[in-house]
Design an enzyme around this catalytic site. Structure first.
Site, PDB file in Angstrom:
ATOM      1  N   PHE A 189       0.864  -1.184   0.000  1.00  0.00           N
ATOM      2  CA  PHE A 189       0.000   0.000   0.000  1.00  0.00           C
ATOM      3  C   PHE A 189       0.897   1.231   0.000  1.00  0.00           C
ATOM      4  O   PHE A 189       1.658   1.449   0.944  1.00  0.00           O
ATOM      5  CB  PHE A 189      -0.920   0.035   1.223  1.00  0.00           C
ATOM      6  CG  PHE A 189      -1.883   1.199   1.188  1.00  0.00           C
ATOM      7  CD1 PHE A 189      -3.175   1.039   0.705  1.00  0.00           C
ATOM      8  CD2 PHE A 189      -1.484   2.477   1.597  1.00  0.00           C
ATOM      9  CE1 PHE A 189      -4.056   2.127   0.643  1.00  0.00           C
ATOM     10  CE2 PHE A 189      -2.357   3.543   1.534  1.00  0.00           C
ATOM     11  CZ  PHE A 189      -3.640   3.376   1.062  1.00  0.00           C
TER      12      PHE A 189
ATOM     13  N   ASP B 297       9.187   3.113   1.791  1.00  0.00           N
ATOM     14  CA  ASP B 297       8.009   3.907   2.146  1.00  0.00           C
ATOM     15  C   ASP B 297       7.750   3.743   3.644  1.00  0.00           C
ATOM     16  O   ASP B 297       7.217   2.730   4.084  1.00  0.00           O
ATOM     17  CB  ASP B 297       6.818   3.418   1.308  1.00  0.00           C
ATOM     18  CG  ASP B 297       5.500   4.068   1.712  1.00  0.00           C
ATOM     19  OD1 ASP B 297       5.450   4.751   2.745  1.00  0.00           O
ATOM     20  OD2 ASP B 297       4.508   3.856   0.989  1.00  0.00           O
TER      21      ASP B 297
ATOM     22  N   LYS C 285       2.087  10.690   8.287  1.00  0.00           N
ATOM     23  CA  LYS C 285       1.455  10.211   9.526  1.00  0.00           C
ATOM     24  C   LYS C 285       2.144  10.741  10.797  1.00  0.00           C
ATOM     25  O   LYS C 285       2.021  11.920  11.108  1.00  0.00           O
ATOM     26  CB  LYS C 285       1.401   8.676   9.520  1.00  0.00           C
ATOM     27  CG  LYS C 285       0.454   8.131   8.421  1.00  0.00           C
ATOM     28  CD  LYS C 285       0.101   6.689   8.679  1.00  0.00           C
ATOM     29  CE  LYS C 285      -0.523   6.002   7.482  1.00  0.00           C
ATOM     30  NZ  LYS C 285      -1.935   6.315   7.301  1.00  0.00           N
TER      31      LYS C 285
ATOM     32  N   THR D 122       1.847  24.238  -5.090  1.00  0.00           N
ATOM     33  CA  THR D 122       1.666  25.531  -4.430  1.00  0.00           C
ATOM     34  C   THR D 122       2.202  25.511  -3.009  1.00  0.00           C
ATOM     35  O   THR D 122       2.976  26.372  -2.612  1.00  0.00           O
ATOM     36  CB  THR D 122       0.174  25.919  -4.414  1.00  0.00           C
ATOM     37  OG1 THR D 122      -0.270  26.010  -5.751  1.00  0.00           O
ATOM     38  CG2 THR D 122      -0.032  27.279  -3.741  1.00  0.00           C
TER      39      THR D 122
END
Lengths: 546, 546
Positions: free
Chosen positions: B262, B371, B402, B426
């Site tokens: 994931f 990751d 997280k 941005t």
């Protein structure tokens, strides 16, 4: 094409009306009254003040420092956010710059607005900022927070009370209602204001513009495939196996987008973005249909026929492309479009173009997504730019971020996935941003900021029309939606545009570029007529000296 | 495979050591001392308190309300964030639940930590929260903010001073240095602590985990194609034209990912995500290589040979797939992997698996991206889970979000794009989150929270090992990295896992599921041994009553 030409003429007329005061060689911006220069943000500086070259040596030192740890090739100026206030940014060298770009259209009330600072005096608000809560465990106040911000409705009773208590300060949104103020009492002539685009009652919050578009695209794919399944929420084993192996989930739906578009930089968004090669170079993409977006000739009133023809050509191509991709087995589930192509060069299209585009979507079974990430939140003089288009019904999805502070999208009910966990992530936006948005709306309402945007937009547009007439060797193609400060013009070349932006900075004015040779104005909603005059004066100085 | 087996044995030994106290039918969690129950967060509730069914009627009402405006199929419980404190969430019905899931591993210090609330007493910090600044106009304090949070280094002098001034409270990270405390003076035996993974000095901040991975993938593509260009930053006209039309930019690079992985839900991330069909169904994807991730048999010490064999099979497949895709003209630019597959079911692999994976990347020219969105920030007992792997050199990129509050990634210098505007948006994260992270690190340091995680992890693991032995008809496959609270076990079926989670909730304990039948623990870093005992007691009650 009769309807189309009537609409295009409407756009022309509003442009012409704005420019009227500017004809005849009068320096329009100097004829406007200057006495009403009370800033909406107390203690805001009265004027720019430049002490060093911009960027100056301190910005240079910070850049060197930052470059050691972070790729910073696009950074030049460092901003002292403690000292910046209202429409004025103070840079690391102590220069005070009038900010007509405002963080790429992102801060609706400028820097350090006292009402926003004030919300953190409330301890219960502080807790909202500190506890990043997951989407799966909302606060009991979350529905109310959404209703009082993104889904805000202002009812008659509220207006009446407001009018009696604060008759001088009544703020009436012009979005979807009209109001008459009669001796402190308000009579609403049609429906009341609602923040959400008319016809869209469902929302999904996200952290940023790219995530808003990515997830809105997903909502469209899911809607399209659910239709194909006849509404069933059961998946076949083949569906399950193929999607887990990255293979075509049945027939993979695609979105149609436009050359010149910018919808973000994550992979799905980037495959619909076609503004600059540097955004897309080396990143894997998909063969999705890309149509031509109208590129008008300016001034509009001198190019009515060519621009009508341009609309027609582009619309024809959209429909052809959709049929072509449908027949290739890559069905087009949605049309993704900005109401004004912003990064791509402030490219406008007529209301009729968008009305026809919506009809093409209906004929071909494709949803219409209007990306209001840069245009939404008031700078065009309405909360949503697409309100200017008089669409017969709402677009299917409207995405937002920037001035809205939270990202997200509004959608019709059928674009809510029929199962949970399909459009989902840990945070799905940040409740503290929604809290800030609520306060922004209070200020917009109290200080009549949409009126301010329209008044200031008129000053800007008329003044720029005068300068365009005086300096045709430098600038051209002035354009803007018929109300508001969302205005742009072109330099005669990209180099000239860059020179104007650079020299404006030395004059204490911060603006931004887009497209190949466009200078775009993106001030905050608190940018007032007297700020517009300062900008116009400085621009005149720069153009005179070029 | 000799090295591999030594490493796997190391993993086995650490599992076995943790489980040692649990053998012999002793209820491990009851033998641990209970007197030291001073909460790290003052005034935290002493125990769960359940007044209604969980979720109760108030949560039900709020859900009905929210569902009118937002798809909420995955929501059940509403949390009163004003009243929640430390490890305890208070729900909309006034139930007080011990939170062992903590917003999917997201709040490092639990709810309303006083030191985090305190940072908003400083007016200059309030301004950081209010002014969402764009990436292109950083604050002069931004480099310092990064250095004092994401790139934090704790130097010898600081440690010495700290030791003299606050000898009882000295906190020493165990990340990359070791310290001996001698009469209030610290002698550092190796290098000092650094927050960034060893060998990675460059960073890029982002708003969320998906954006972090999306942009880290882009950094890998750009790195790969820049290598192909021999380092040149000039693009050919063909490159420019093809990328603007969504066609192959030269040879499009691809990332290799793992079944069960994931990495997020935006399109690029989702094409590397293979945990559940509901995440991927109907969303367009790409034919990218997907390898098998080791699925170990537990307990590890009883399945050494099978698990070694599993490592070997998976590694072989990765390398074969990379060669296959390279020869198909879809060159594999990177390998994307979680240090523990979390959403996919808390699937662990041996240090040796990751060491060999890094070697495969080096042999094939593919970057290694780890990751750490869910694992990073301390829950495994080290700041970064991959520190447990003893990799001979740093991974090329490490992504996070997280518990780190801000998203982003660390990378080697060659993964910084050679031009600006390529990895850009941005906001690129939110400086207020970096400010919060800095304070979180202060608290981790002061309160020795990594020590706490390891102590609590031992209590949890030993207690669970006992329960696993007592209730083999209900739970199995207890697993966790050798230190820390990042622990999971399986229900014998998915339905049983769901029943355990549901019944724990009625006992006042909030946990979460992952994979098909796994219950995962993701408490905050302030989850102490006495909280572990409460959890174990409640779990024992639930398992006894099943």
């Amino acid at each position: 094409m009769r309807v189309l030409s009537r609409n295009l003429l409407h756009l022309v007329r509003s442009h012409a009306a704005r420019g009227a005061a500017a004809t005849g060689g009068v320096r329009g911006h100097q004829t406007a009254p200057r006495e009403a220069a009370t800033p909406l943000v107390p203690n805001e500086p009265a004027a720019p003040k430049v002490l060093t070259a911009v960027p100056g040596p301190a910005s240079g030192r910070h850049l060197k420092d930052l470059s050691e740890i972070q790729e910073s090739n696009a950074v030049s100026l460092f901003v002292d956010y403690e000292r910046s206030l209202g429409n004025y940014l103070v840079d690391a060298d102590g220069n005070t710059l009038l900010d007509v770009f405002m963080q790429i259209s992102s801060l609706p009330l400028g820097y350090n607005h006292p009402d926003l600072l004030n919300i953190l005096n409330d301890p219960s608000n502080v807790k909202v900022f500190i506890n990043s809560s997951s989407r799966l465990l909302p606060s009991p106040t979350w529905p109310m927070k959404l209703r009082s911000s993104l889904l805000r409705q202002i009812y008659l009773l509220f207006h009446l009370l407001h009018a009696y208590l604060l008759p001088g300060r009544l703020g009436v949104y012009r979005g979807s209602g009209e109001a008459l103020q009669l001796g402190g009492v308000v009579a609403l002539t049609s429906d009341v204001f609602q923040m959400a685009p008319k016809g869209l009652k469902h929302i999904c919050t996200m952290a940023c513009g790219s995530c808003s578009n990515e997830n809105a695209f997903k909502a469209i794919y899911i809607w399209y495939r659910t239709k194909e399944r006849g509404g069933s929420v059961d998946f076949t084993q083949e569906d399950i196996d193929s999607c887990m192996g990255n293979q075509a989930p049945g027939v993979p739906p695609t979105p149609a987008s436009f050359h010149g578009a910018f919808h973000g930089r994550t992979m799905g968004c980037l495959a619909t973005t076609h503004s600059k090669p540097i955004h897309k170079m080396d990143i894997p993409s998909l063969d999705w249909p890309i149509a031509r977006f109208p590129l008008y000739k300016y001034p509009l009133e001198e190019h009515v026929r060519e621009n009508q023809e341009e609309d027609r050509r582009c619309l024809e191509q959209v429909e052809e492309l959709i049929h072509k991709y449908n027949s290739l087995g890559k069905p087009v589930a949605g049309i993704v479009v900005e109401p004004i192509q912003s990064e791509g060069g402030d490219n406008h299209a007529s209301p009729q173009f968008f009305q026809q585009l919506q009809q093409i979507g209906k004929r071909t079974g494709a949803a219409l997504l209007i990306d209001e990430v840069q245009t939404g939140g008031g700078p065009t003089g309405k909360i949503w730019c697409h309100e200017h288009f008089d669409l017969p019904e709402a677009p299917d999805i409207v995405t937002f971020s920037k001035k809205m502070l939270t990202g997200g999208y509004f959608c019709k009910e059928e674009f809510r996935p029929p199962q949970g966990y399909r459009i989902c992530n840990t945070w799905m936006g940040d409740p503290s941003k929604v809290l800030m948005l609520k306060e922004v709306l209070n200020v917009i309402n109290r200080d009549r900021l949409l009126d301010n945007v329209n008044e200031t937009g008129d000053v800007l547009y008329k003044g720029l029309a005068t300068l365009e007439q005086r300096f045709p060797q430098h600038i051209n193609s002035l354009r803007g939606r018929n109300r508001g400060t969302y205005i742009a013009f072109d330099g005669n070349t990209g180099a000239k545009r860059d020179a104007i932006i650079g020299k404006l900075k030395q004059q204490g004015v911060h603006t931004g570029g887009c497209g190949d040779k466009t200078l775009r104005l993106r001030p905050a909603l608190i940018f007032q007529p007297h700020h517009a005059h300062i900008f116009l004066d400085k621009l005149e100085t720069v153009l005179t000296g070029l």
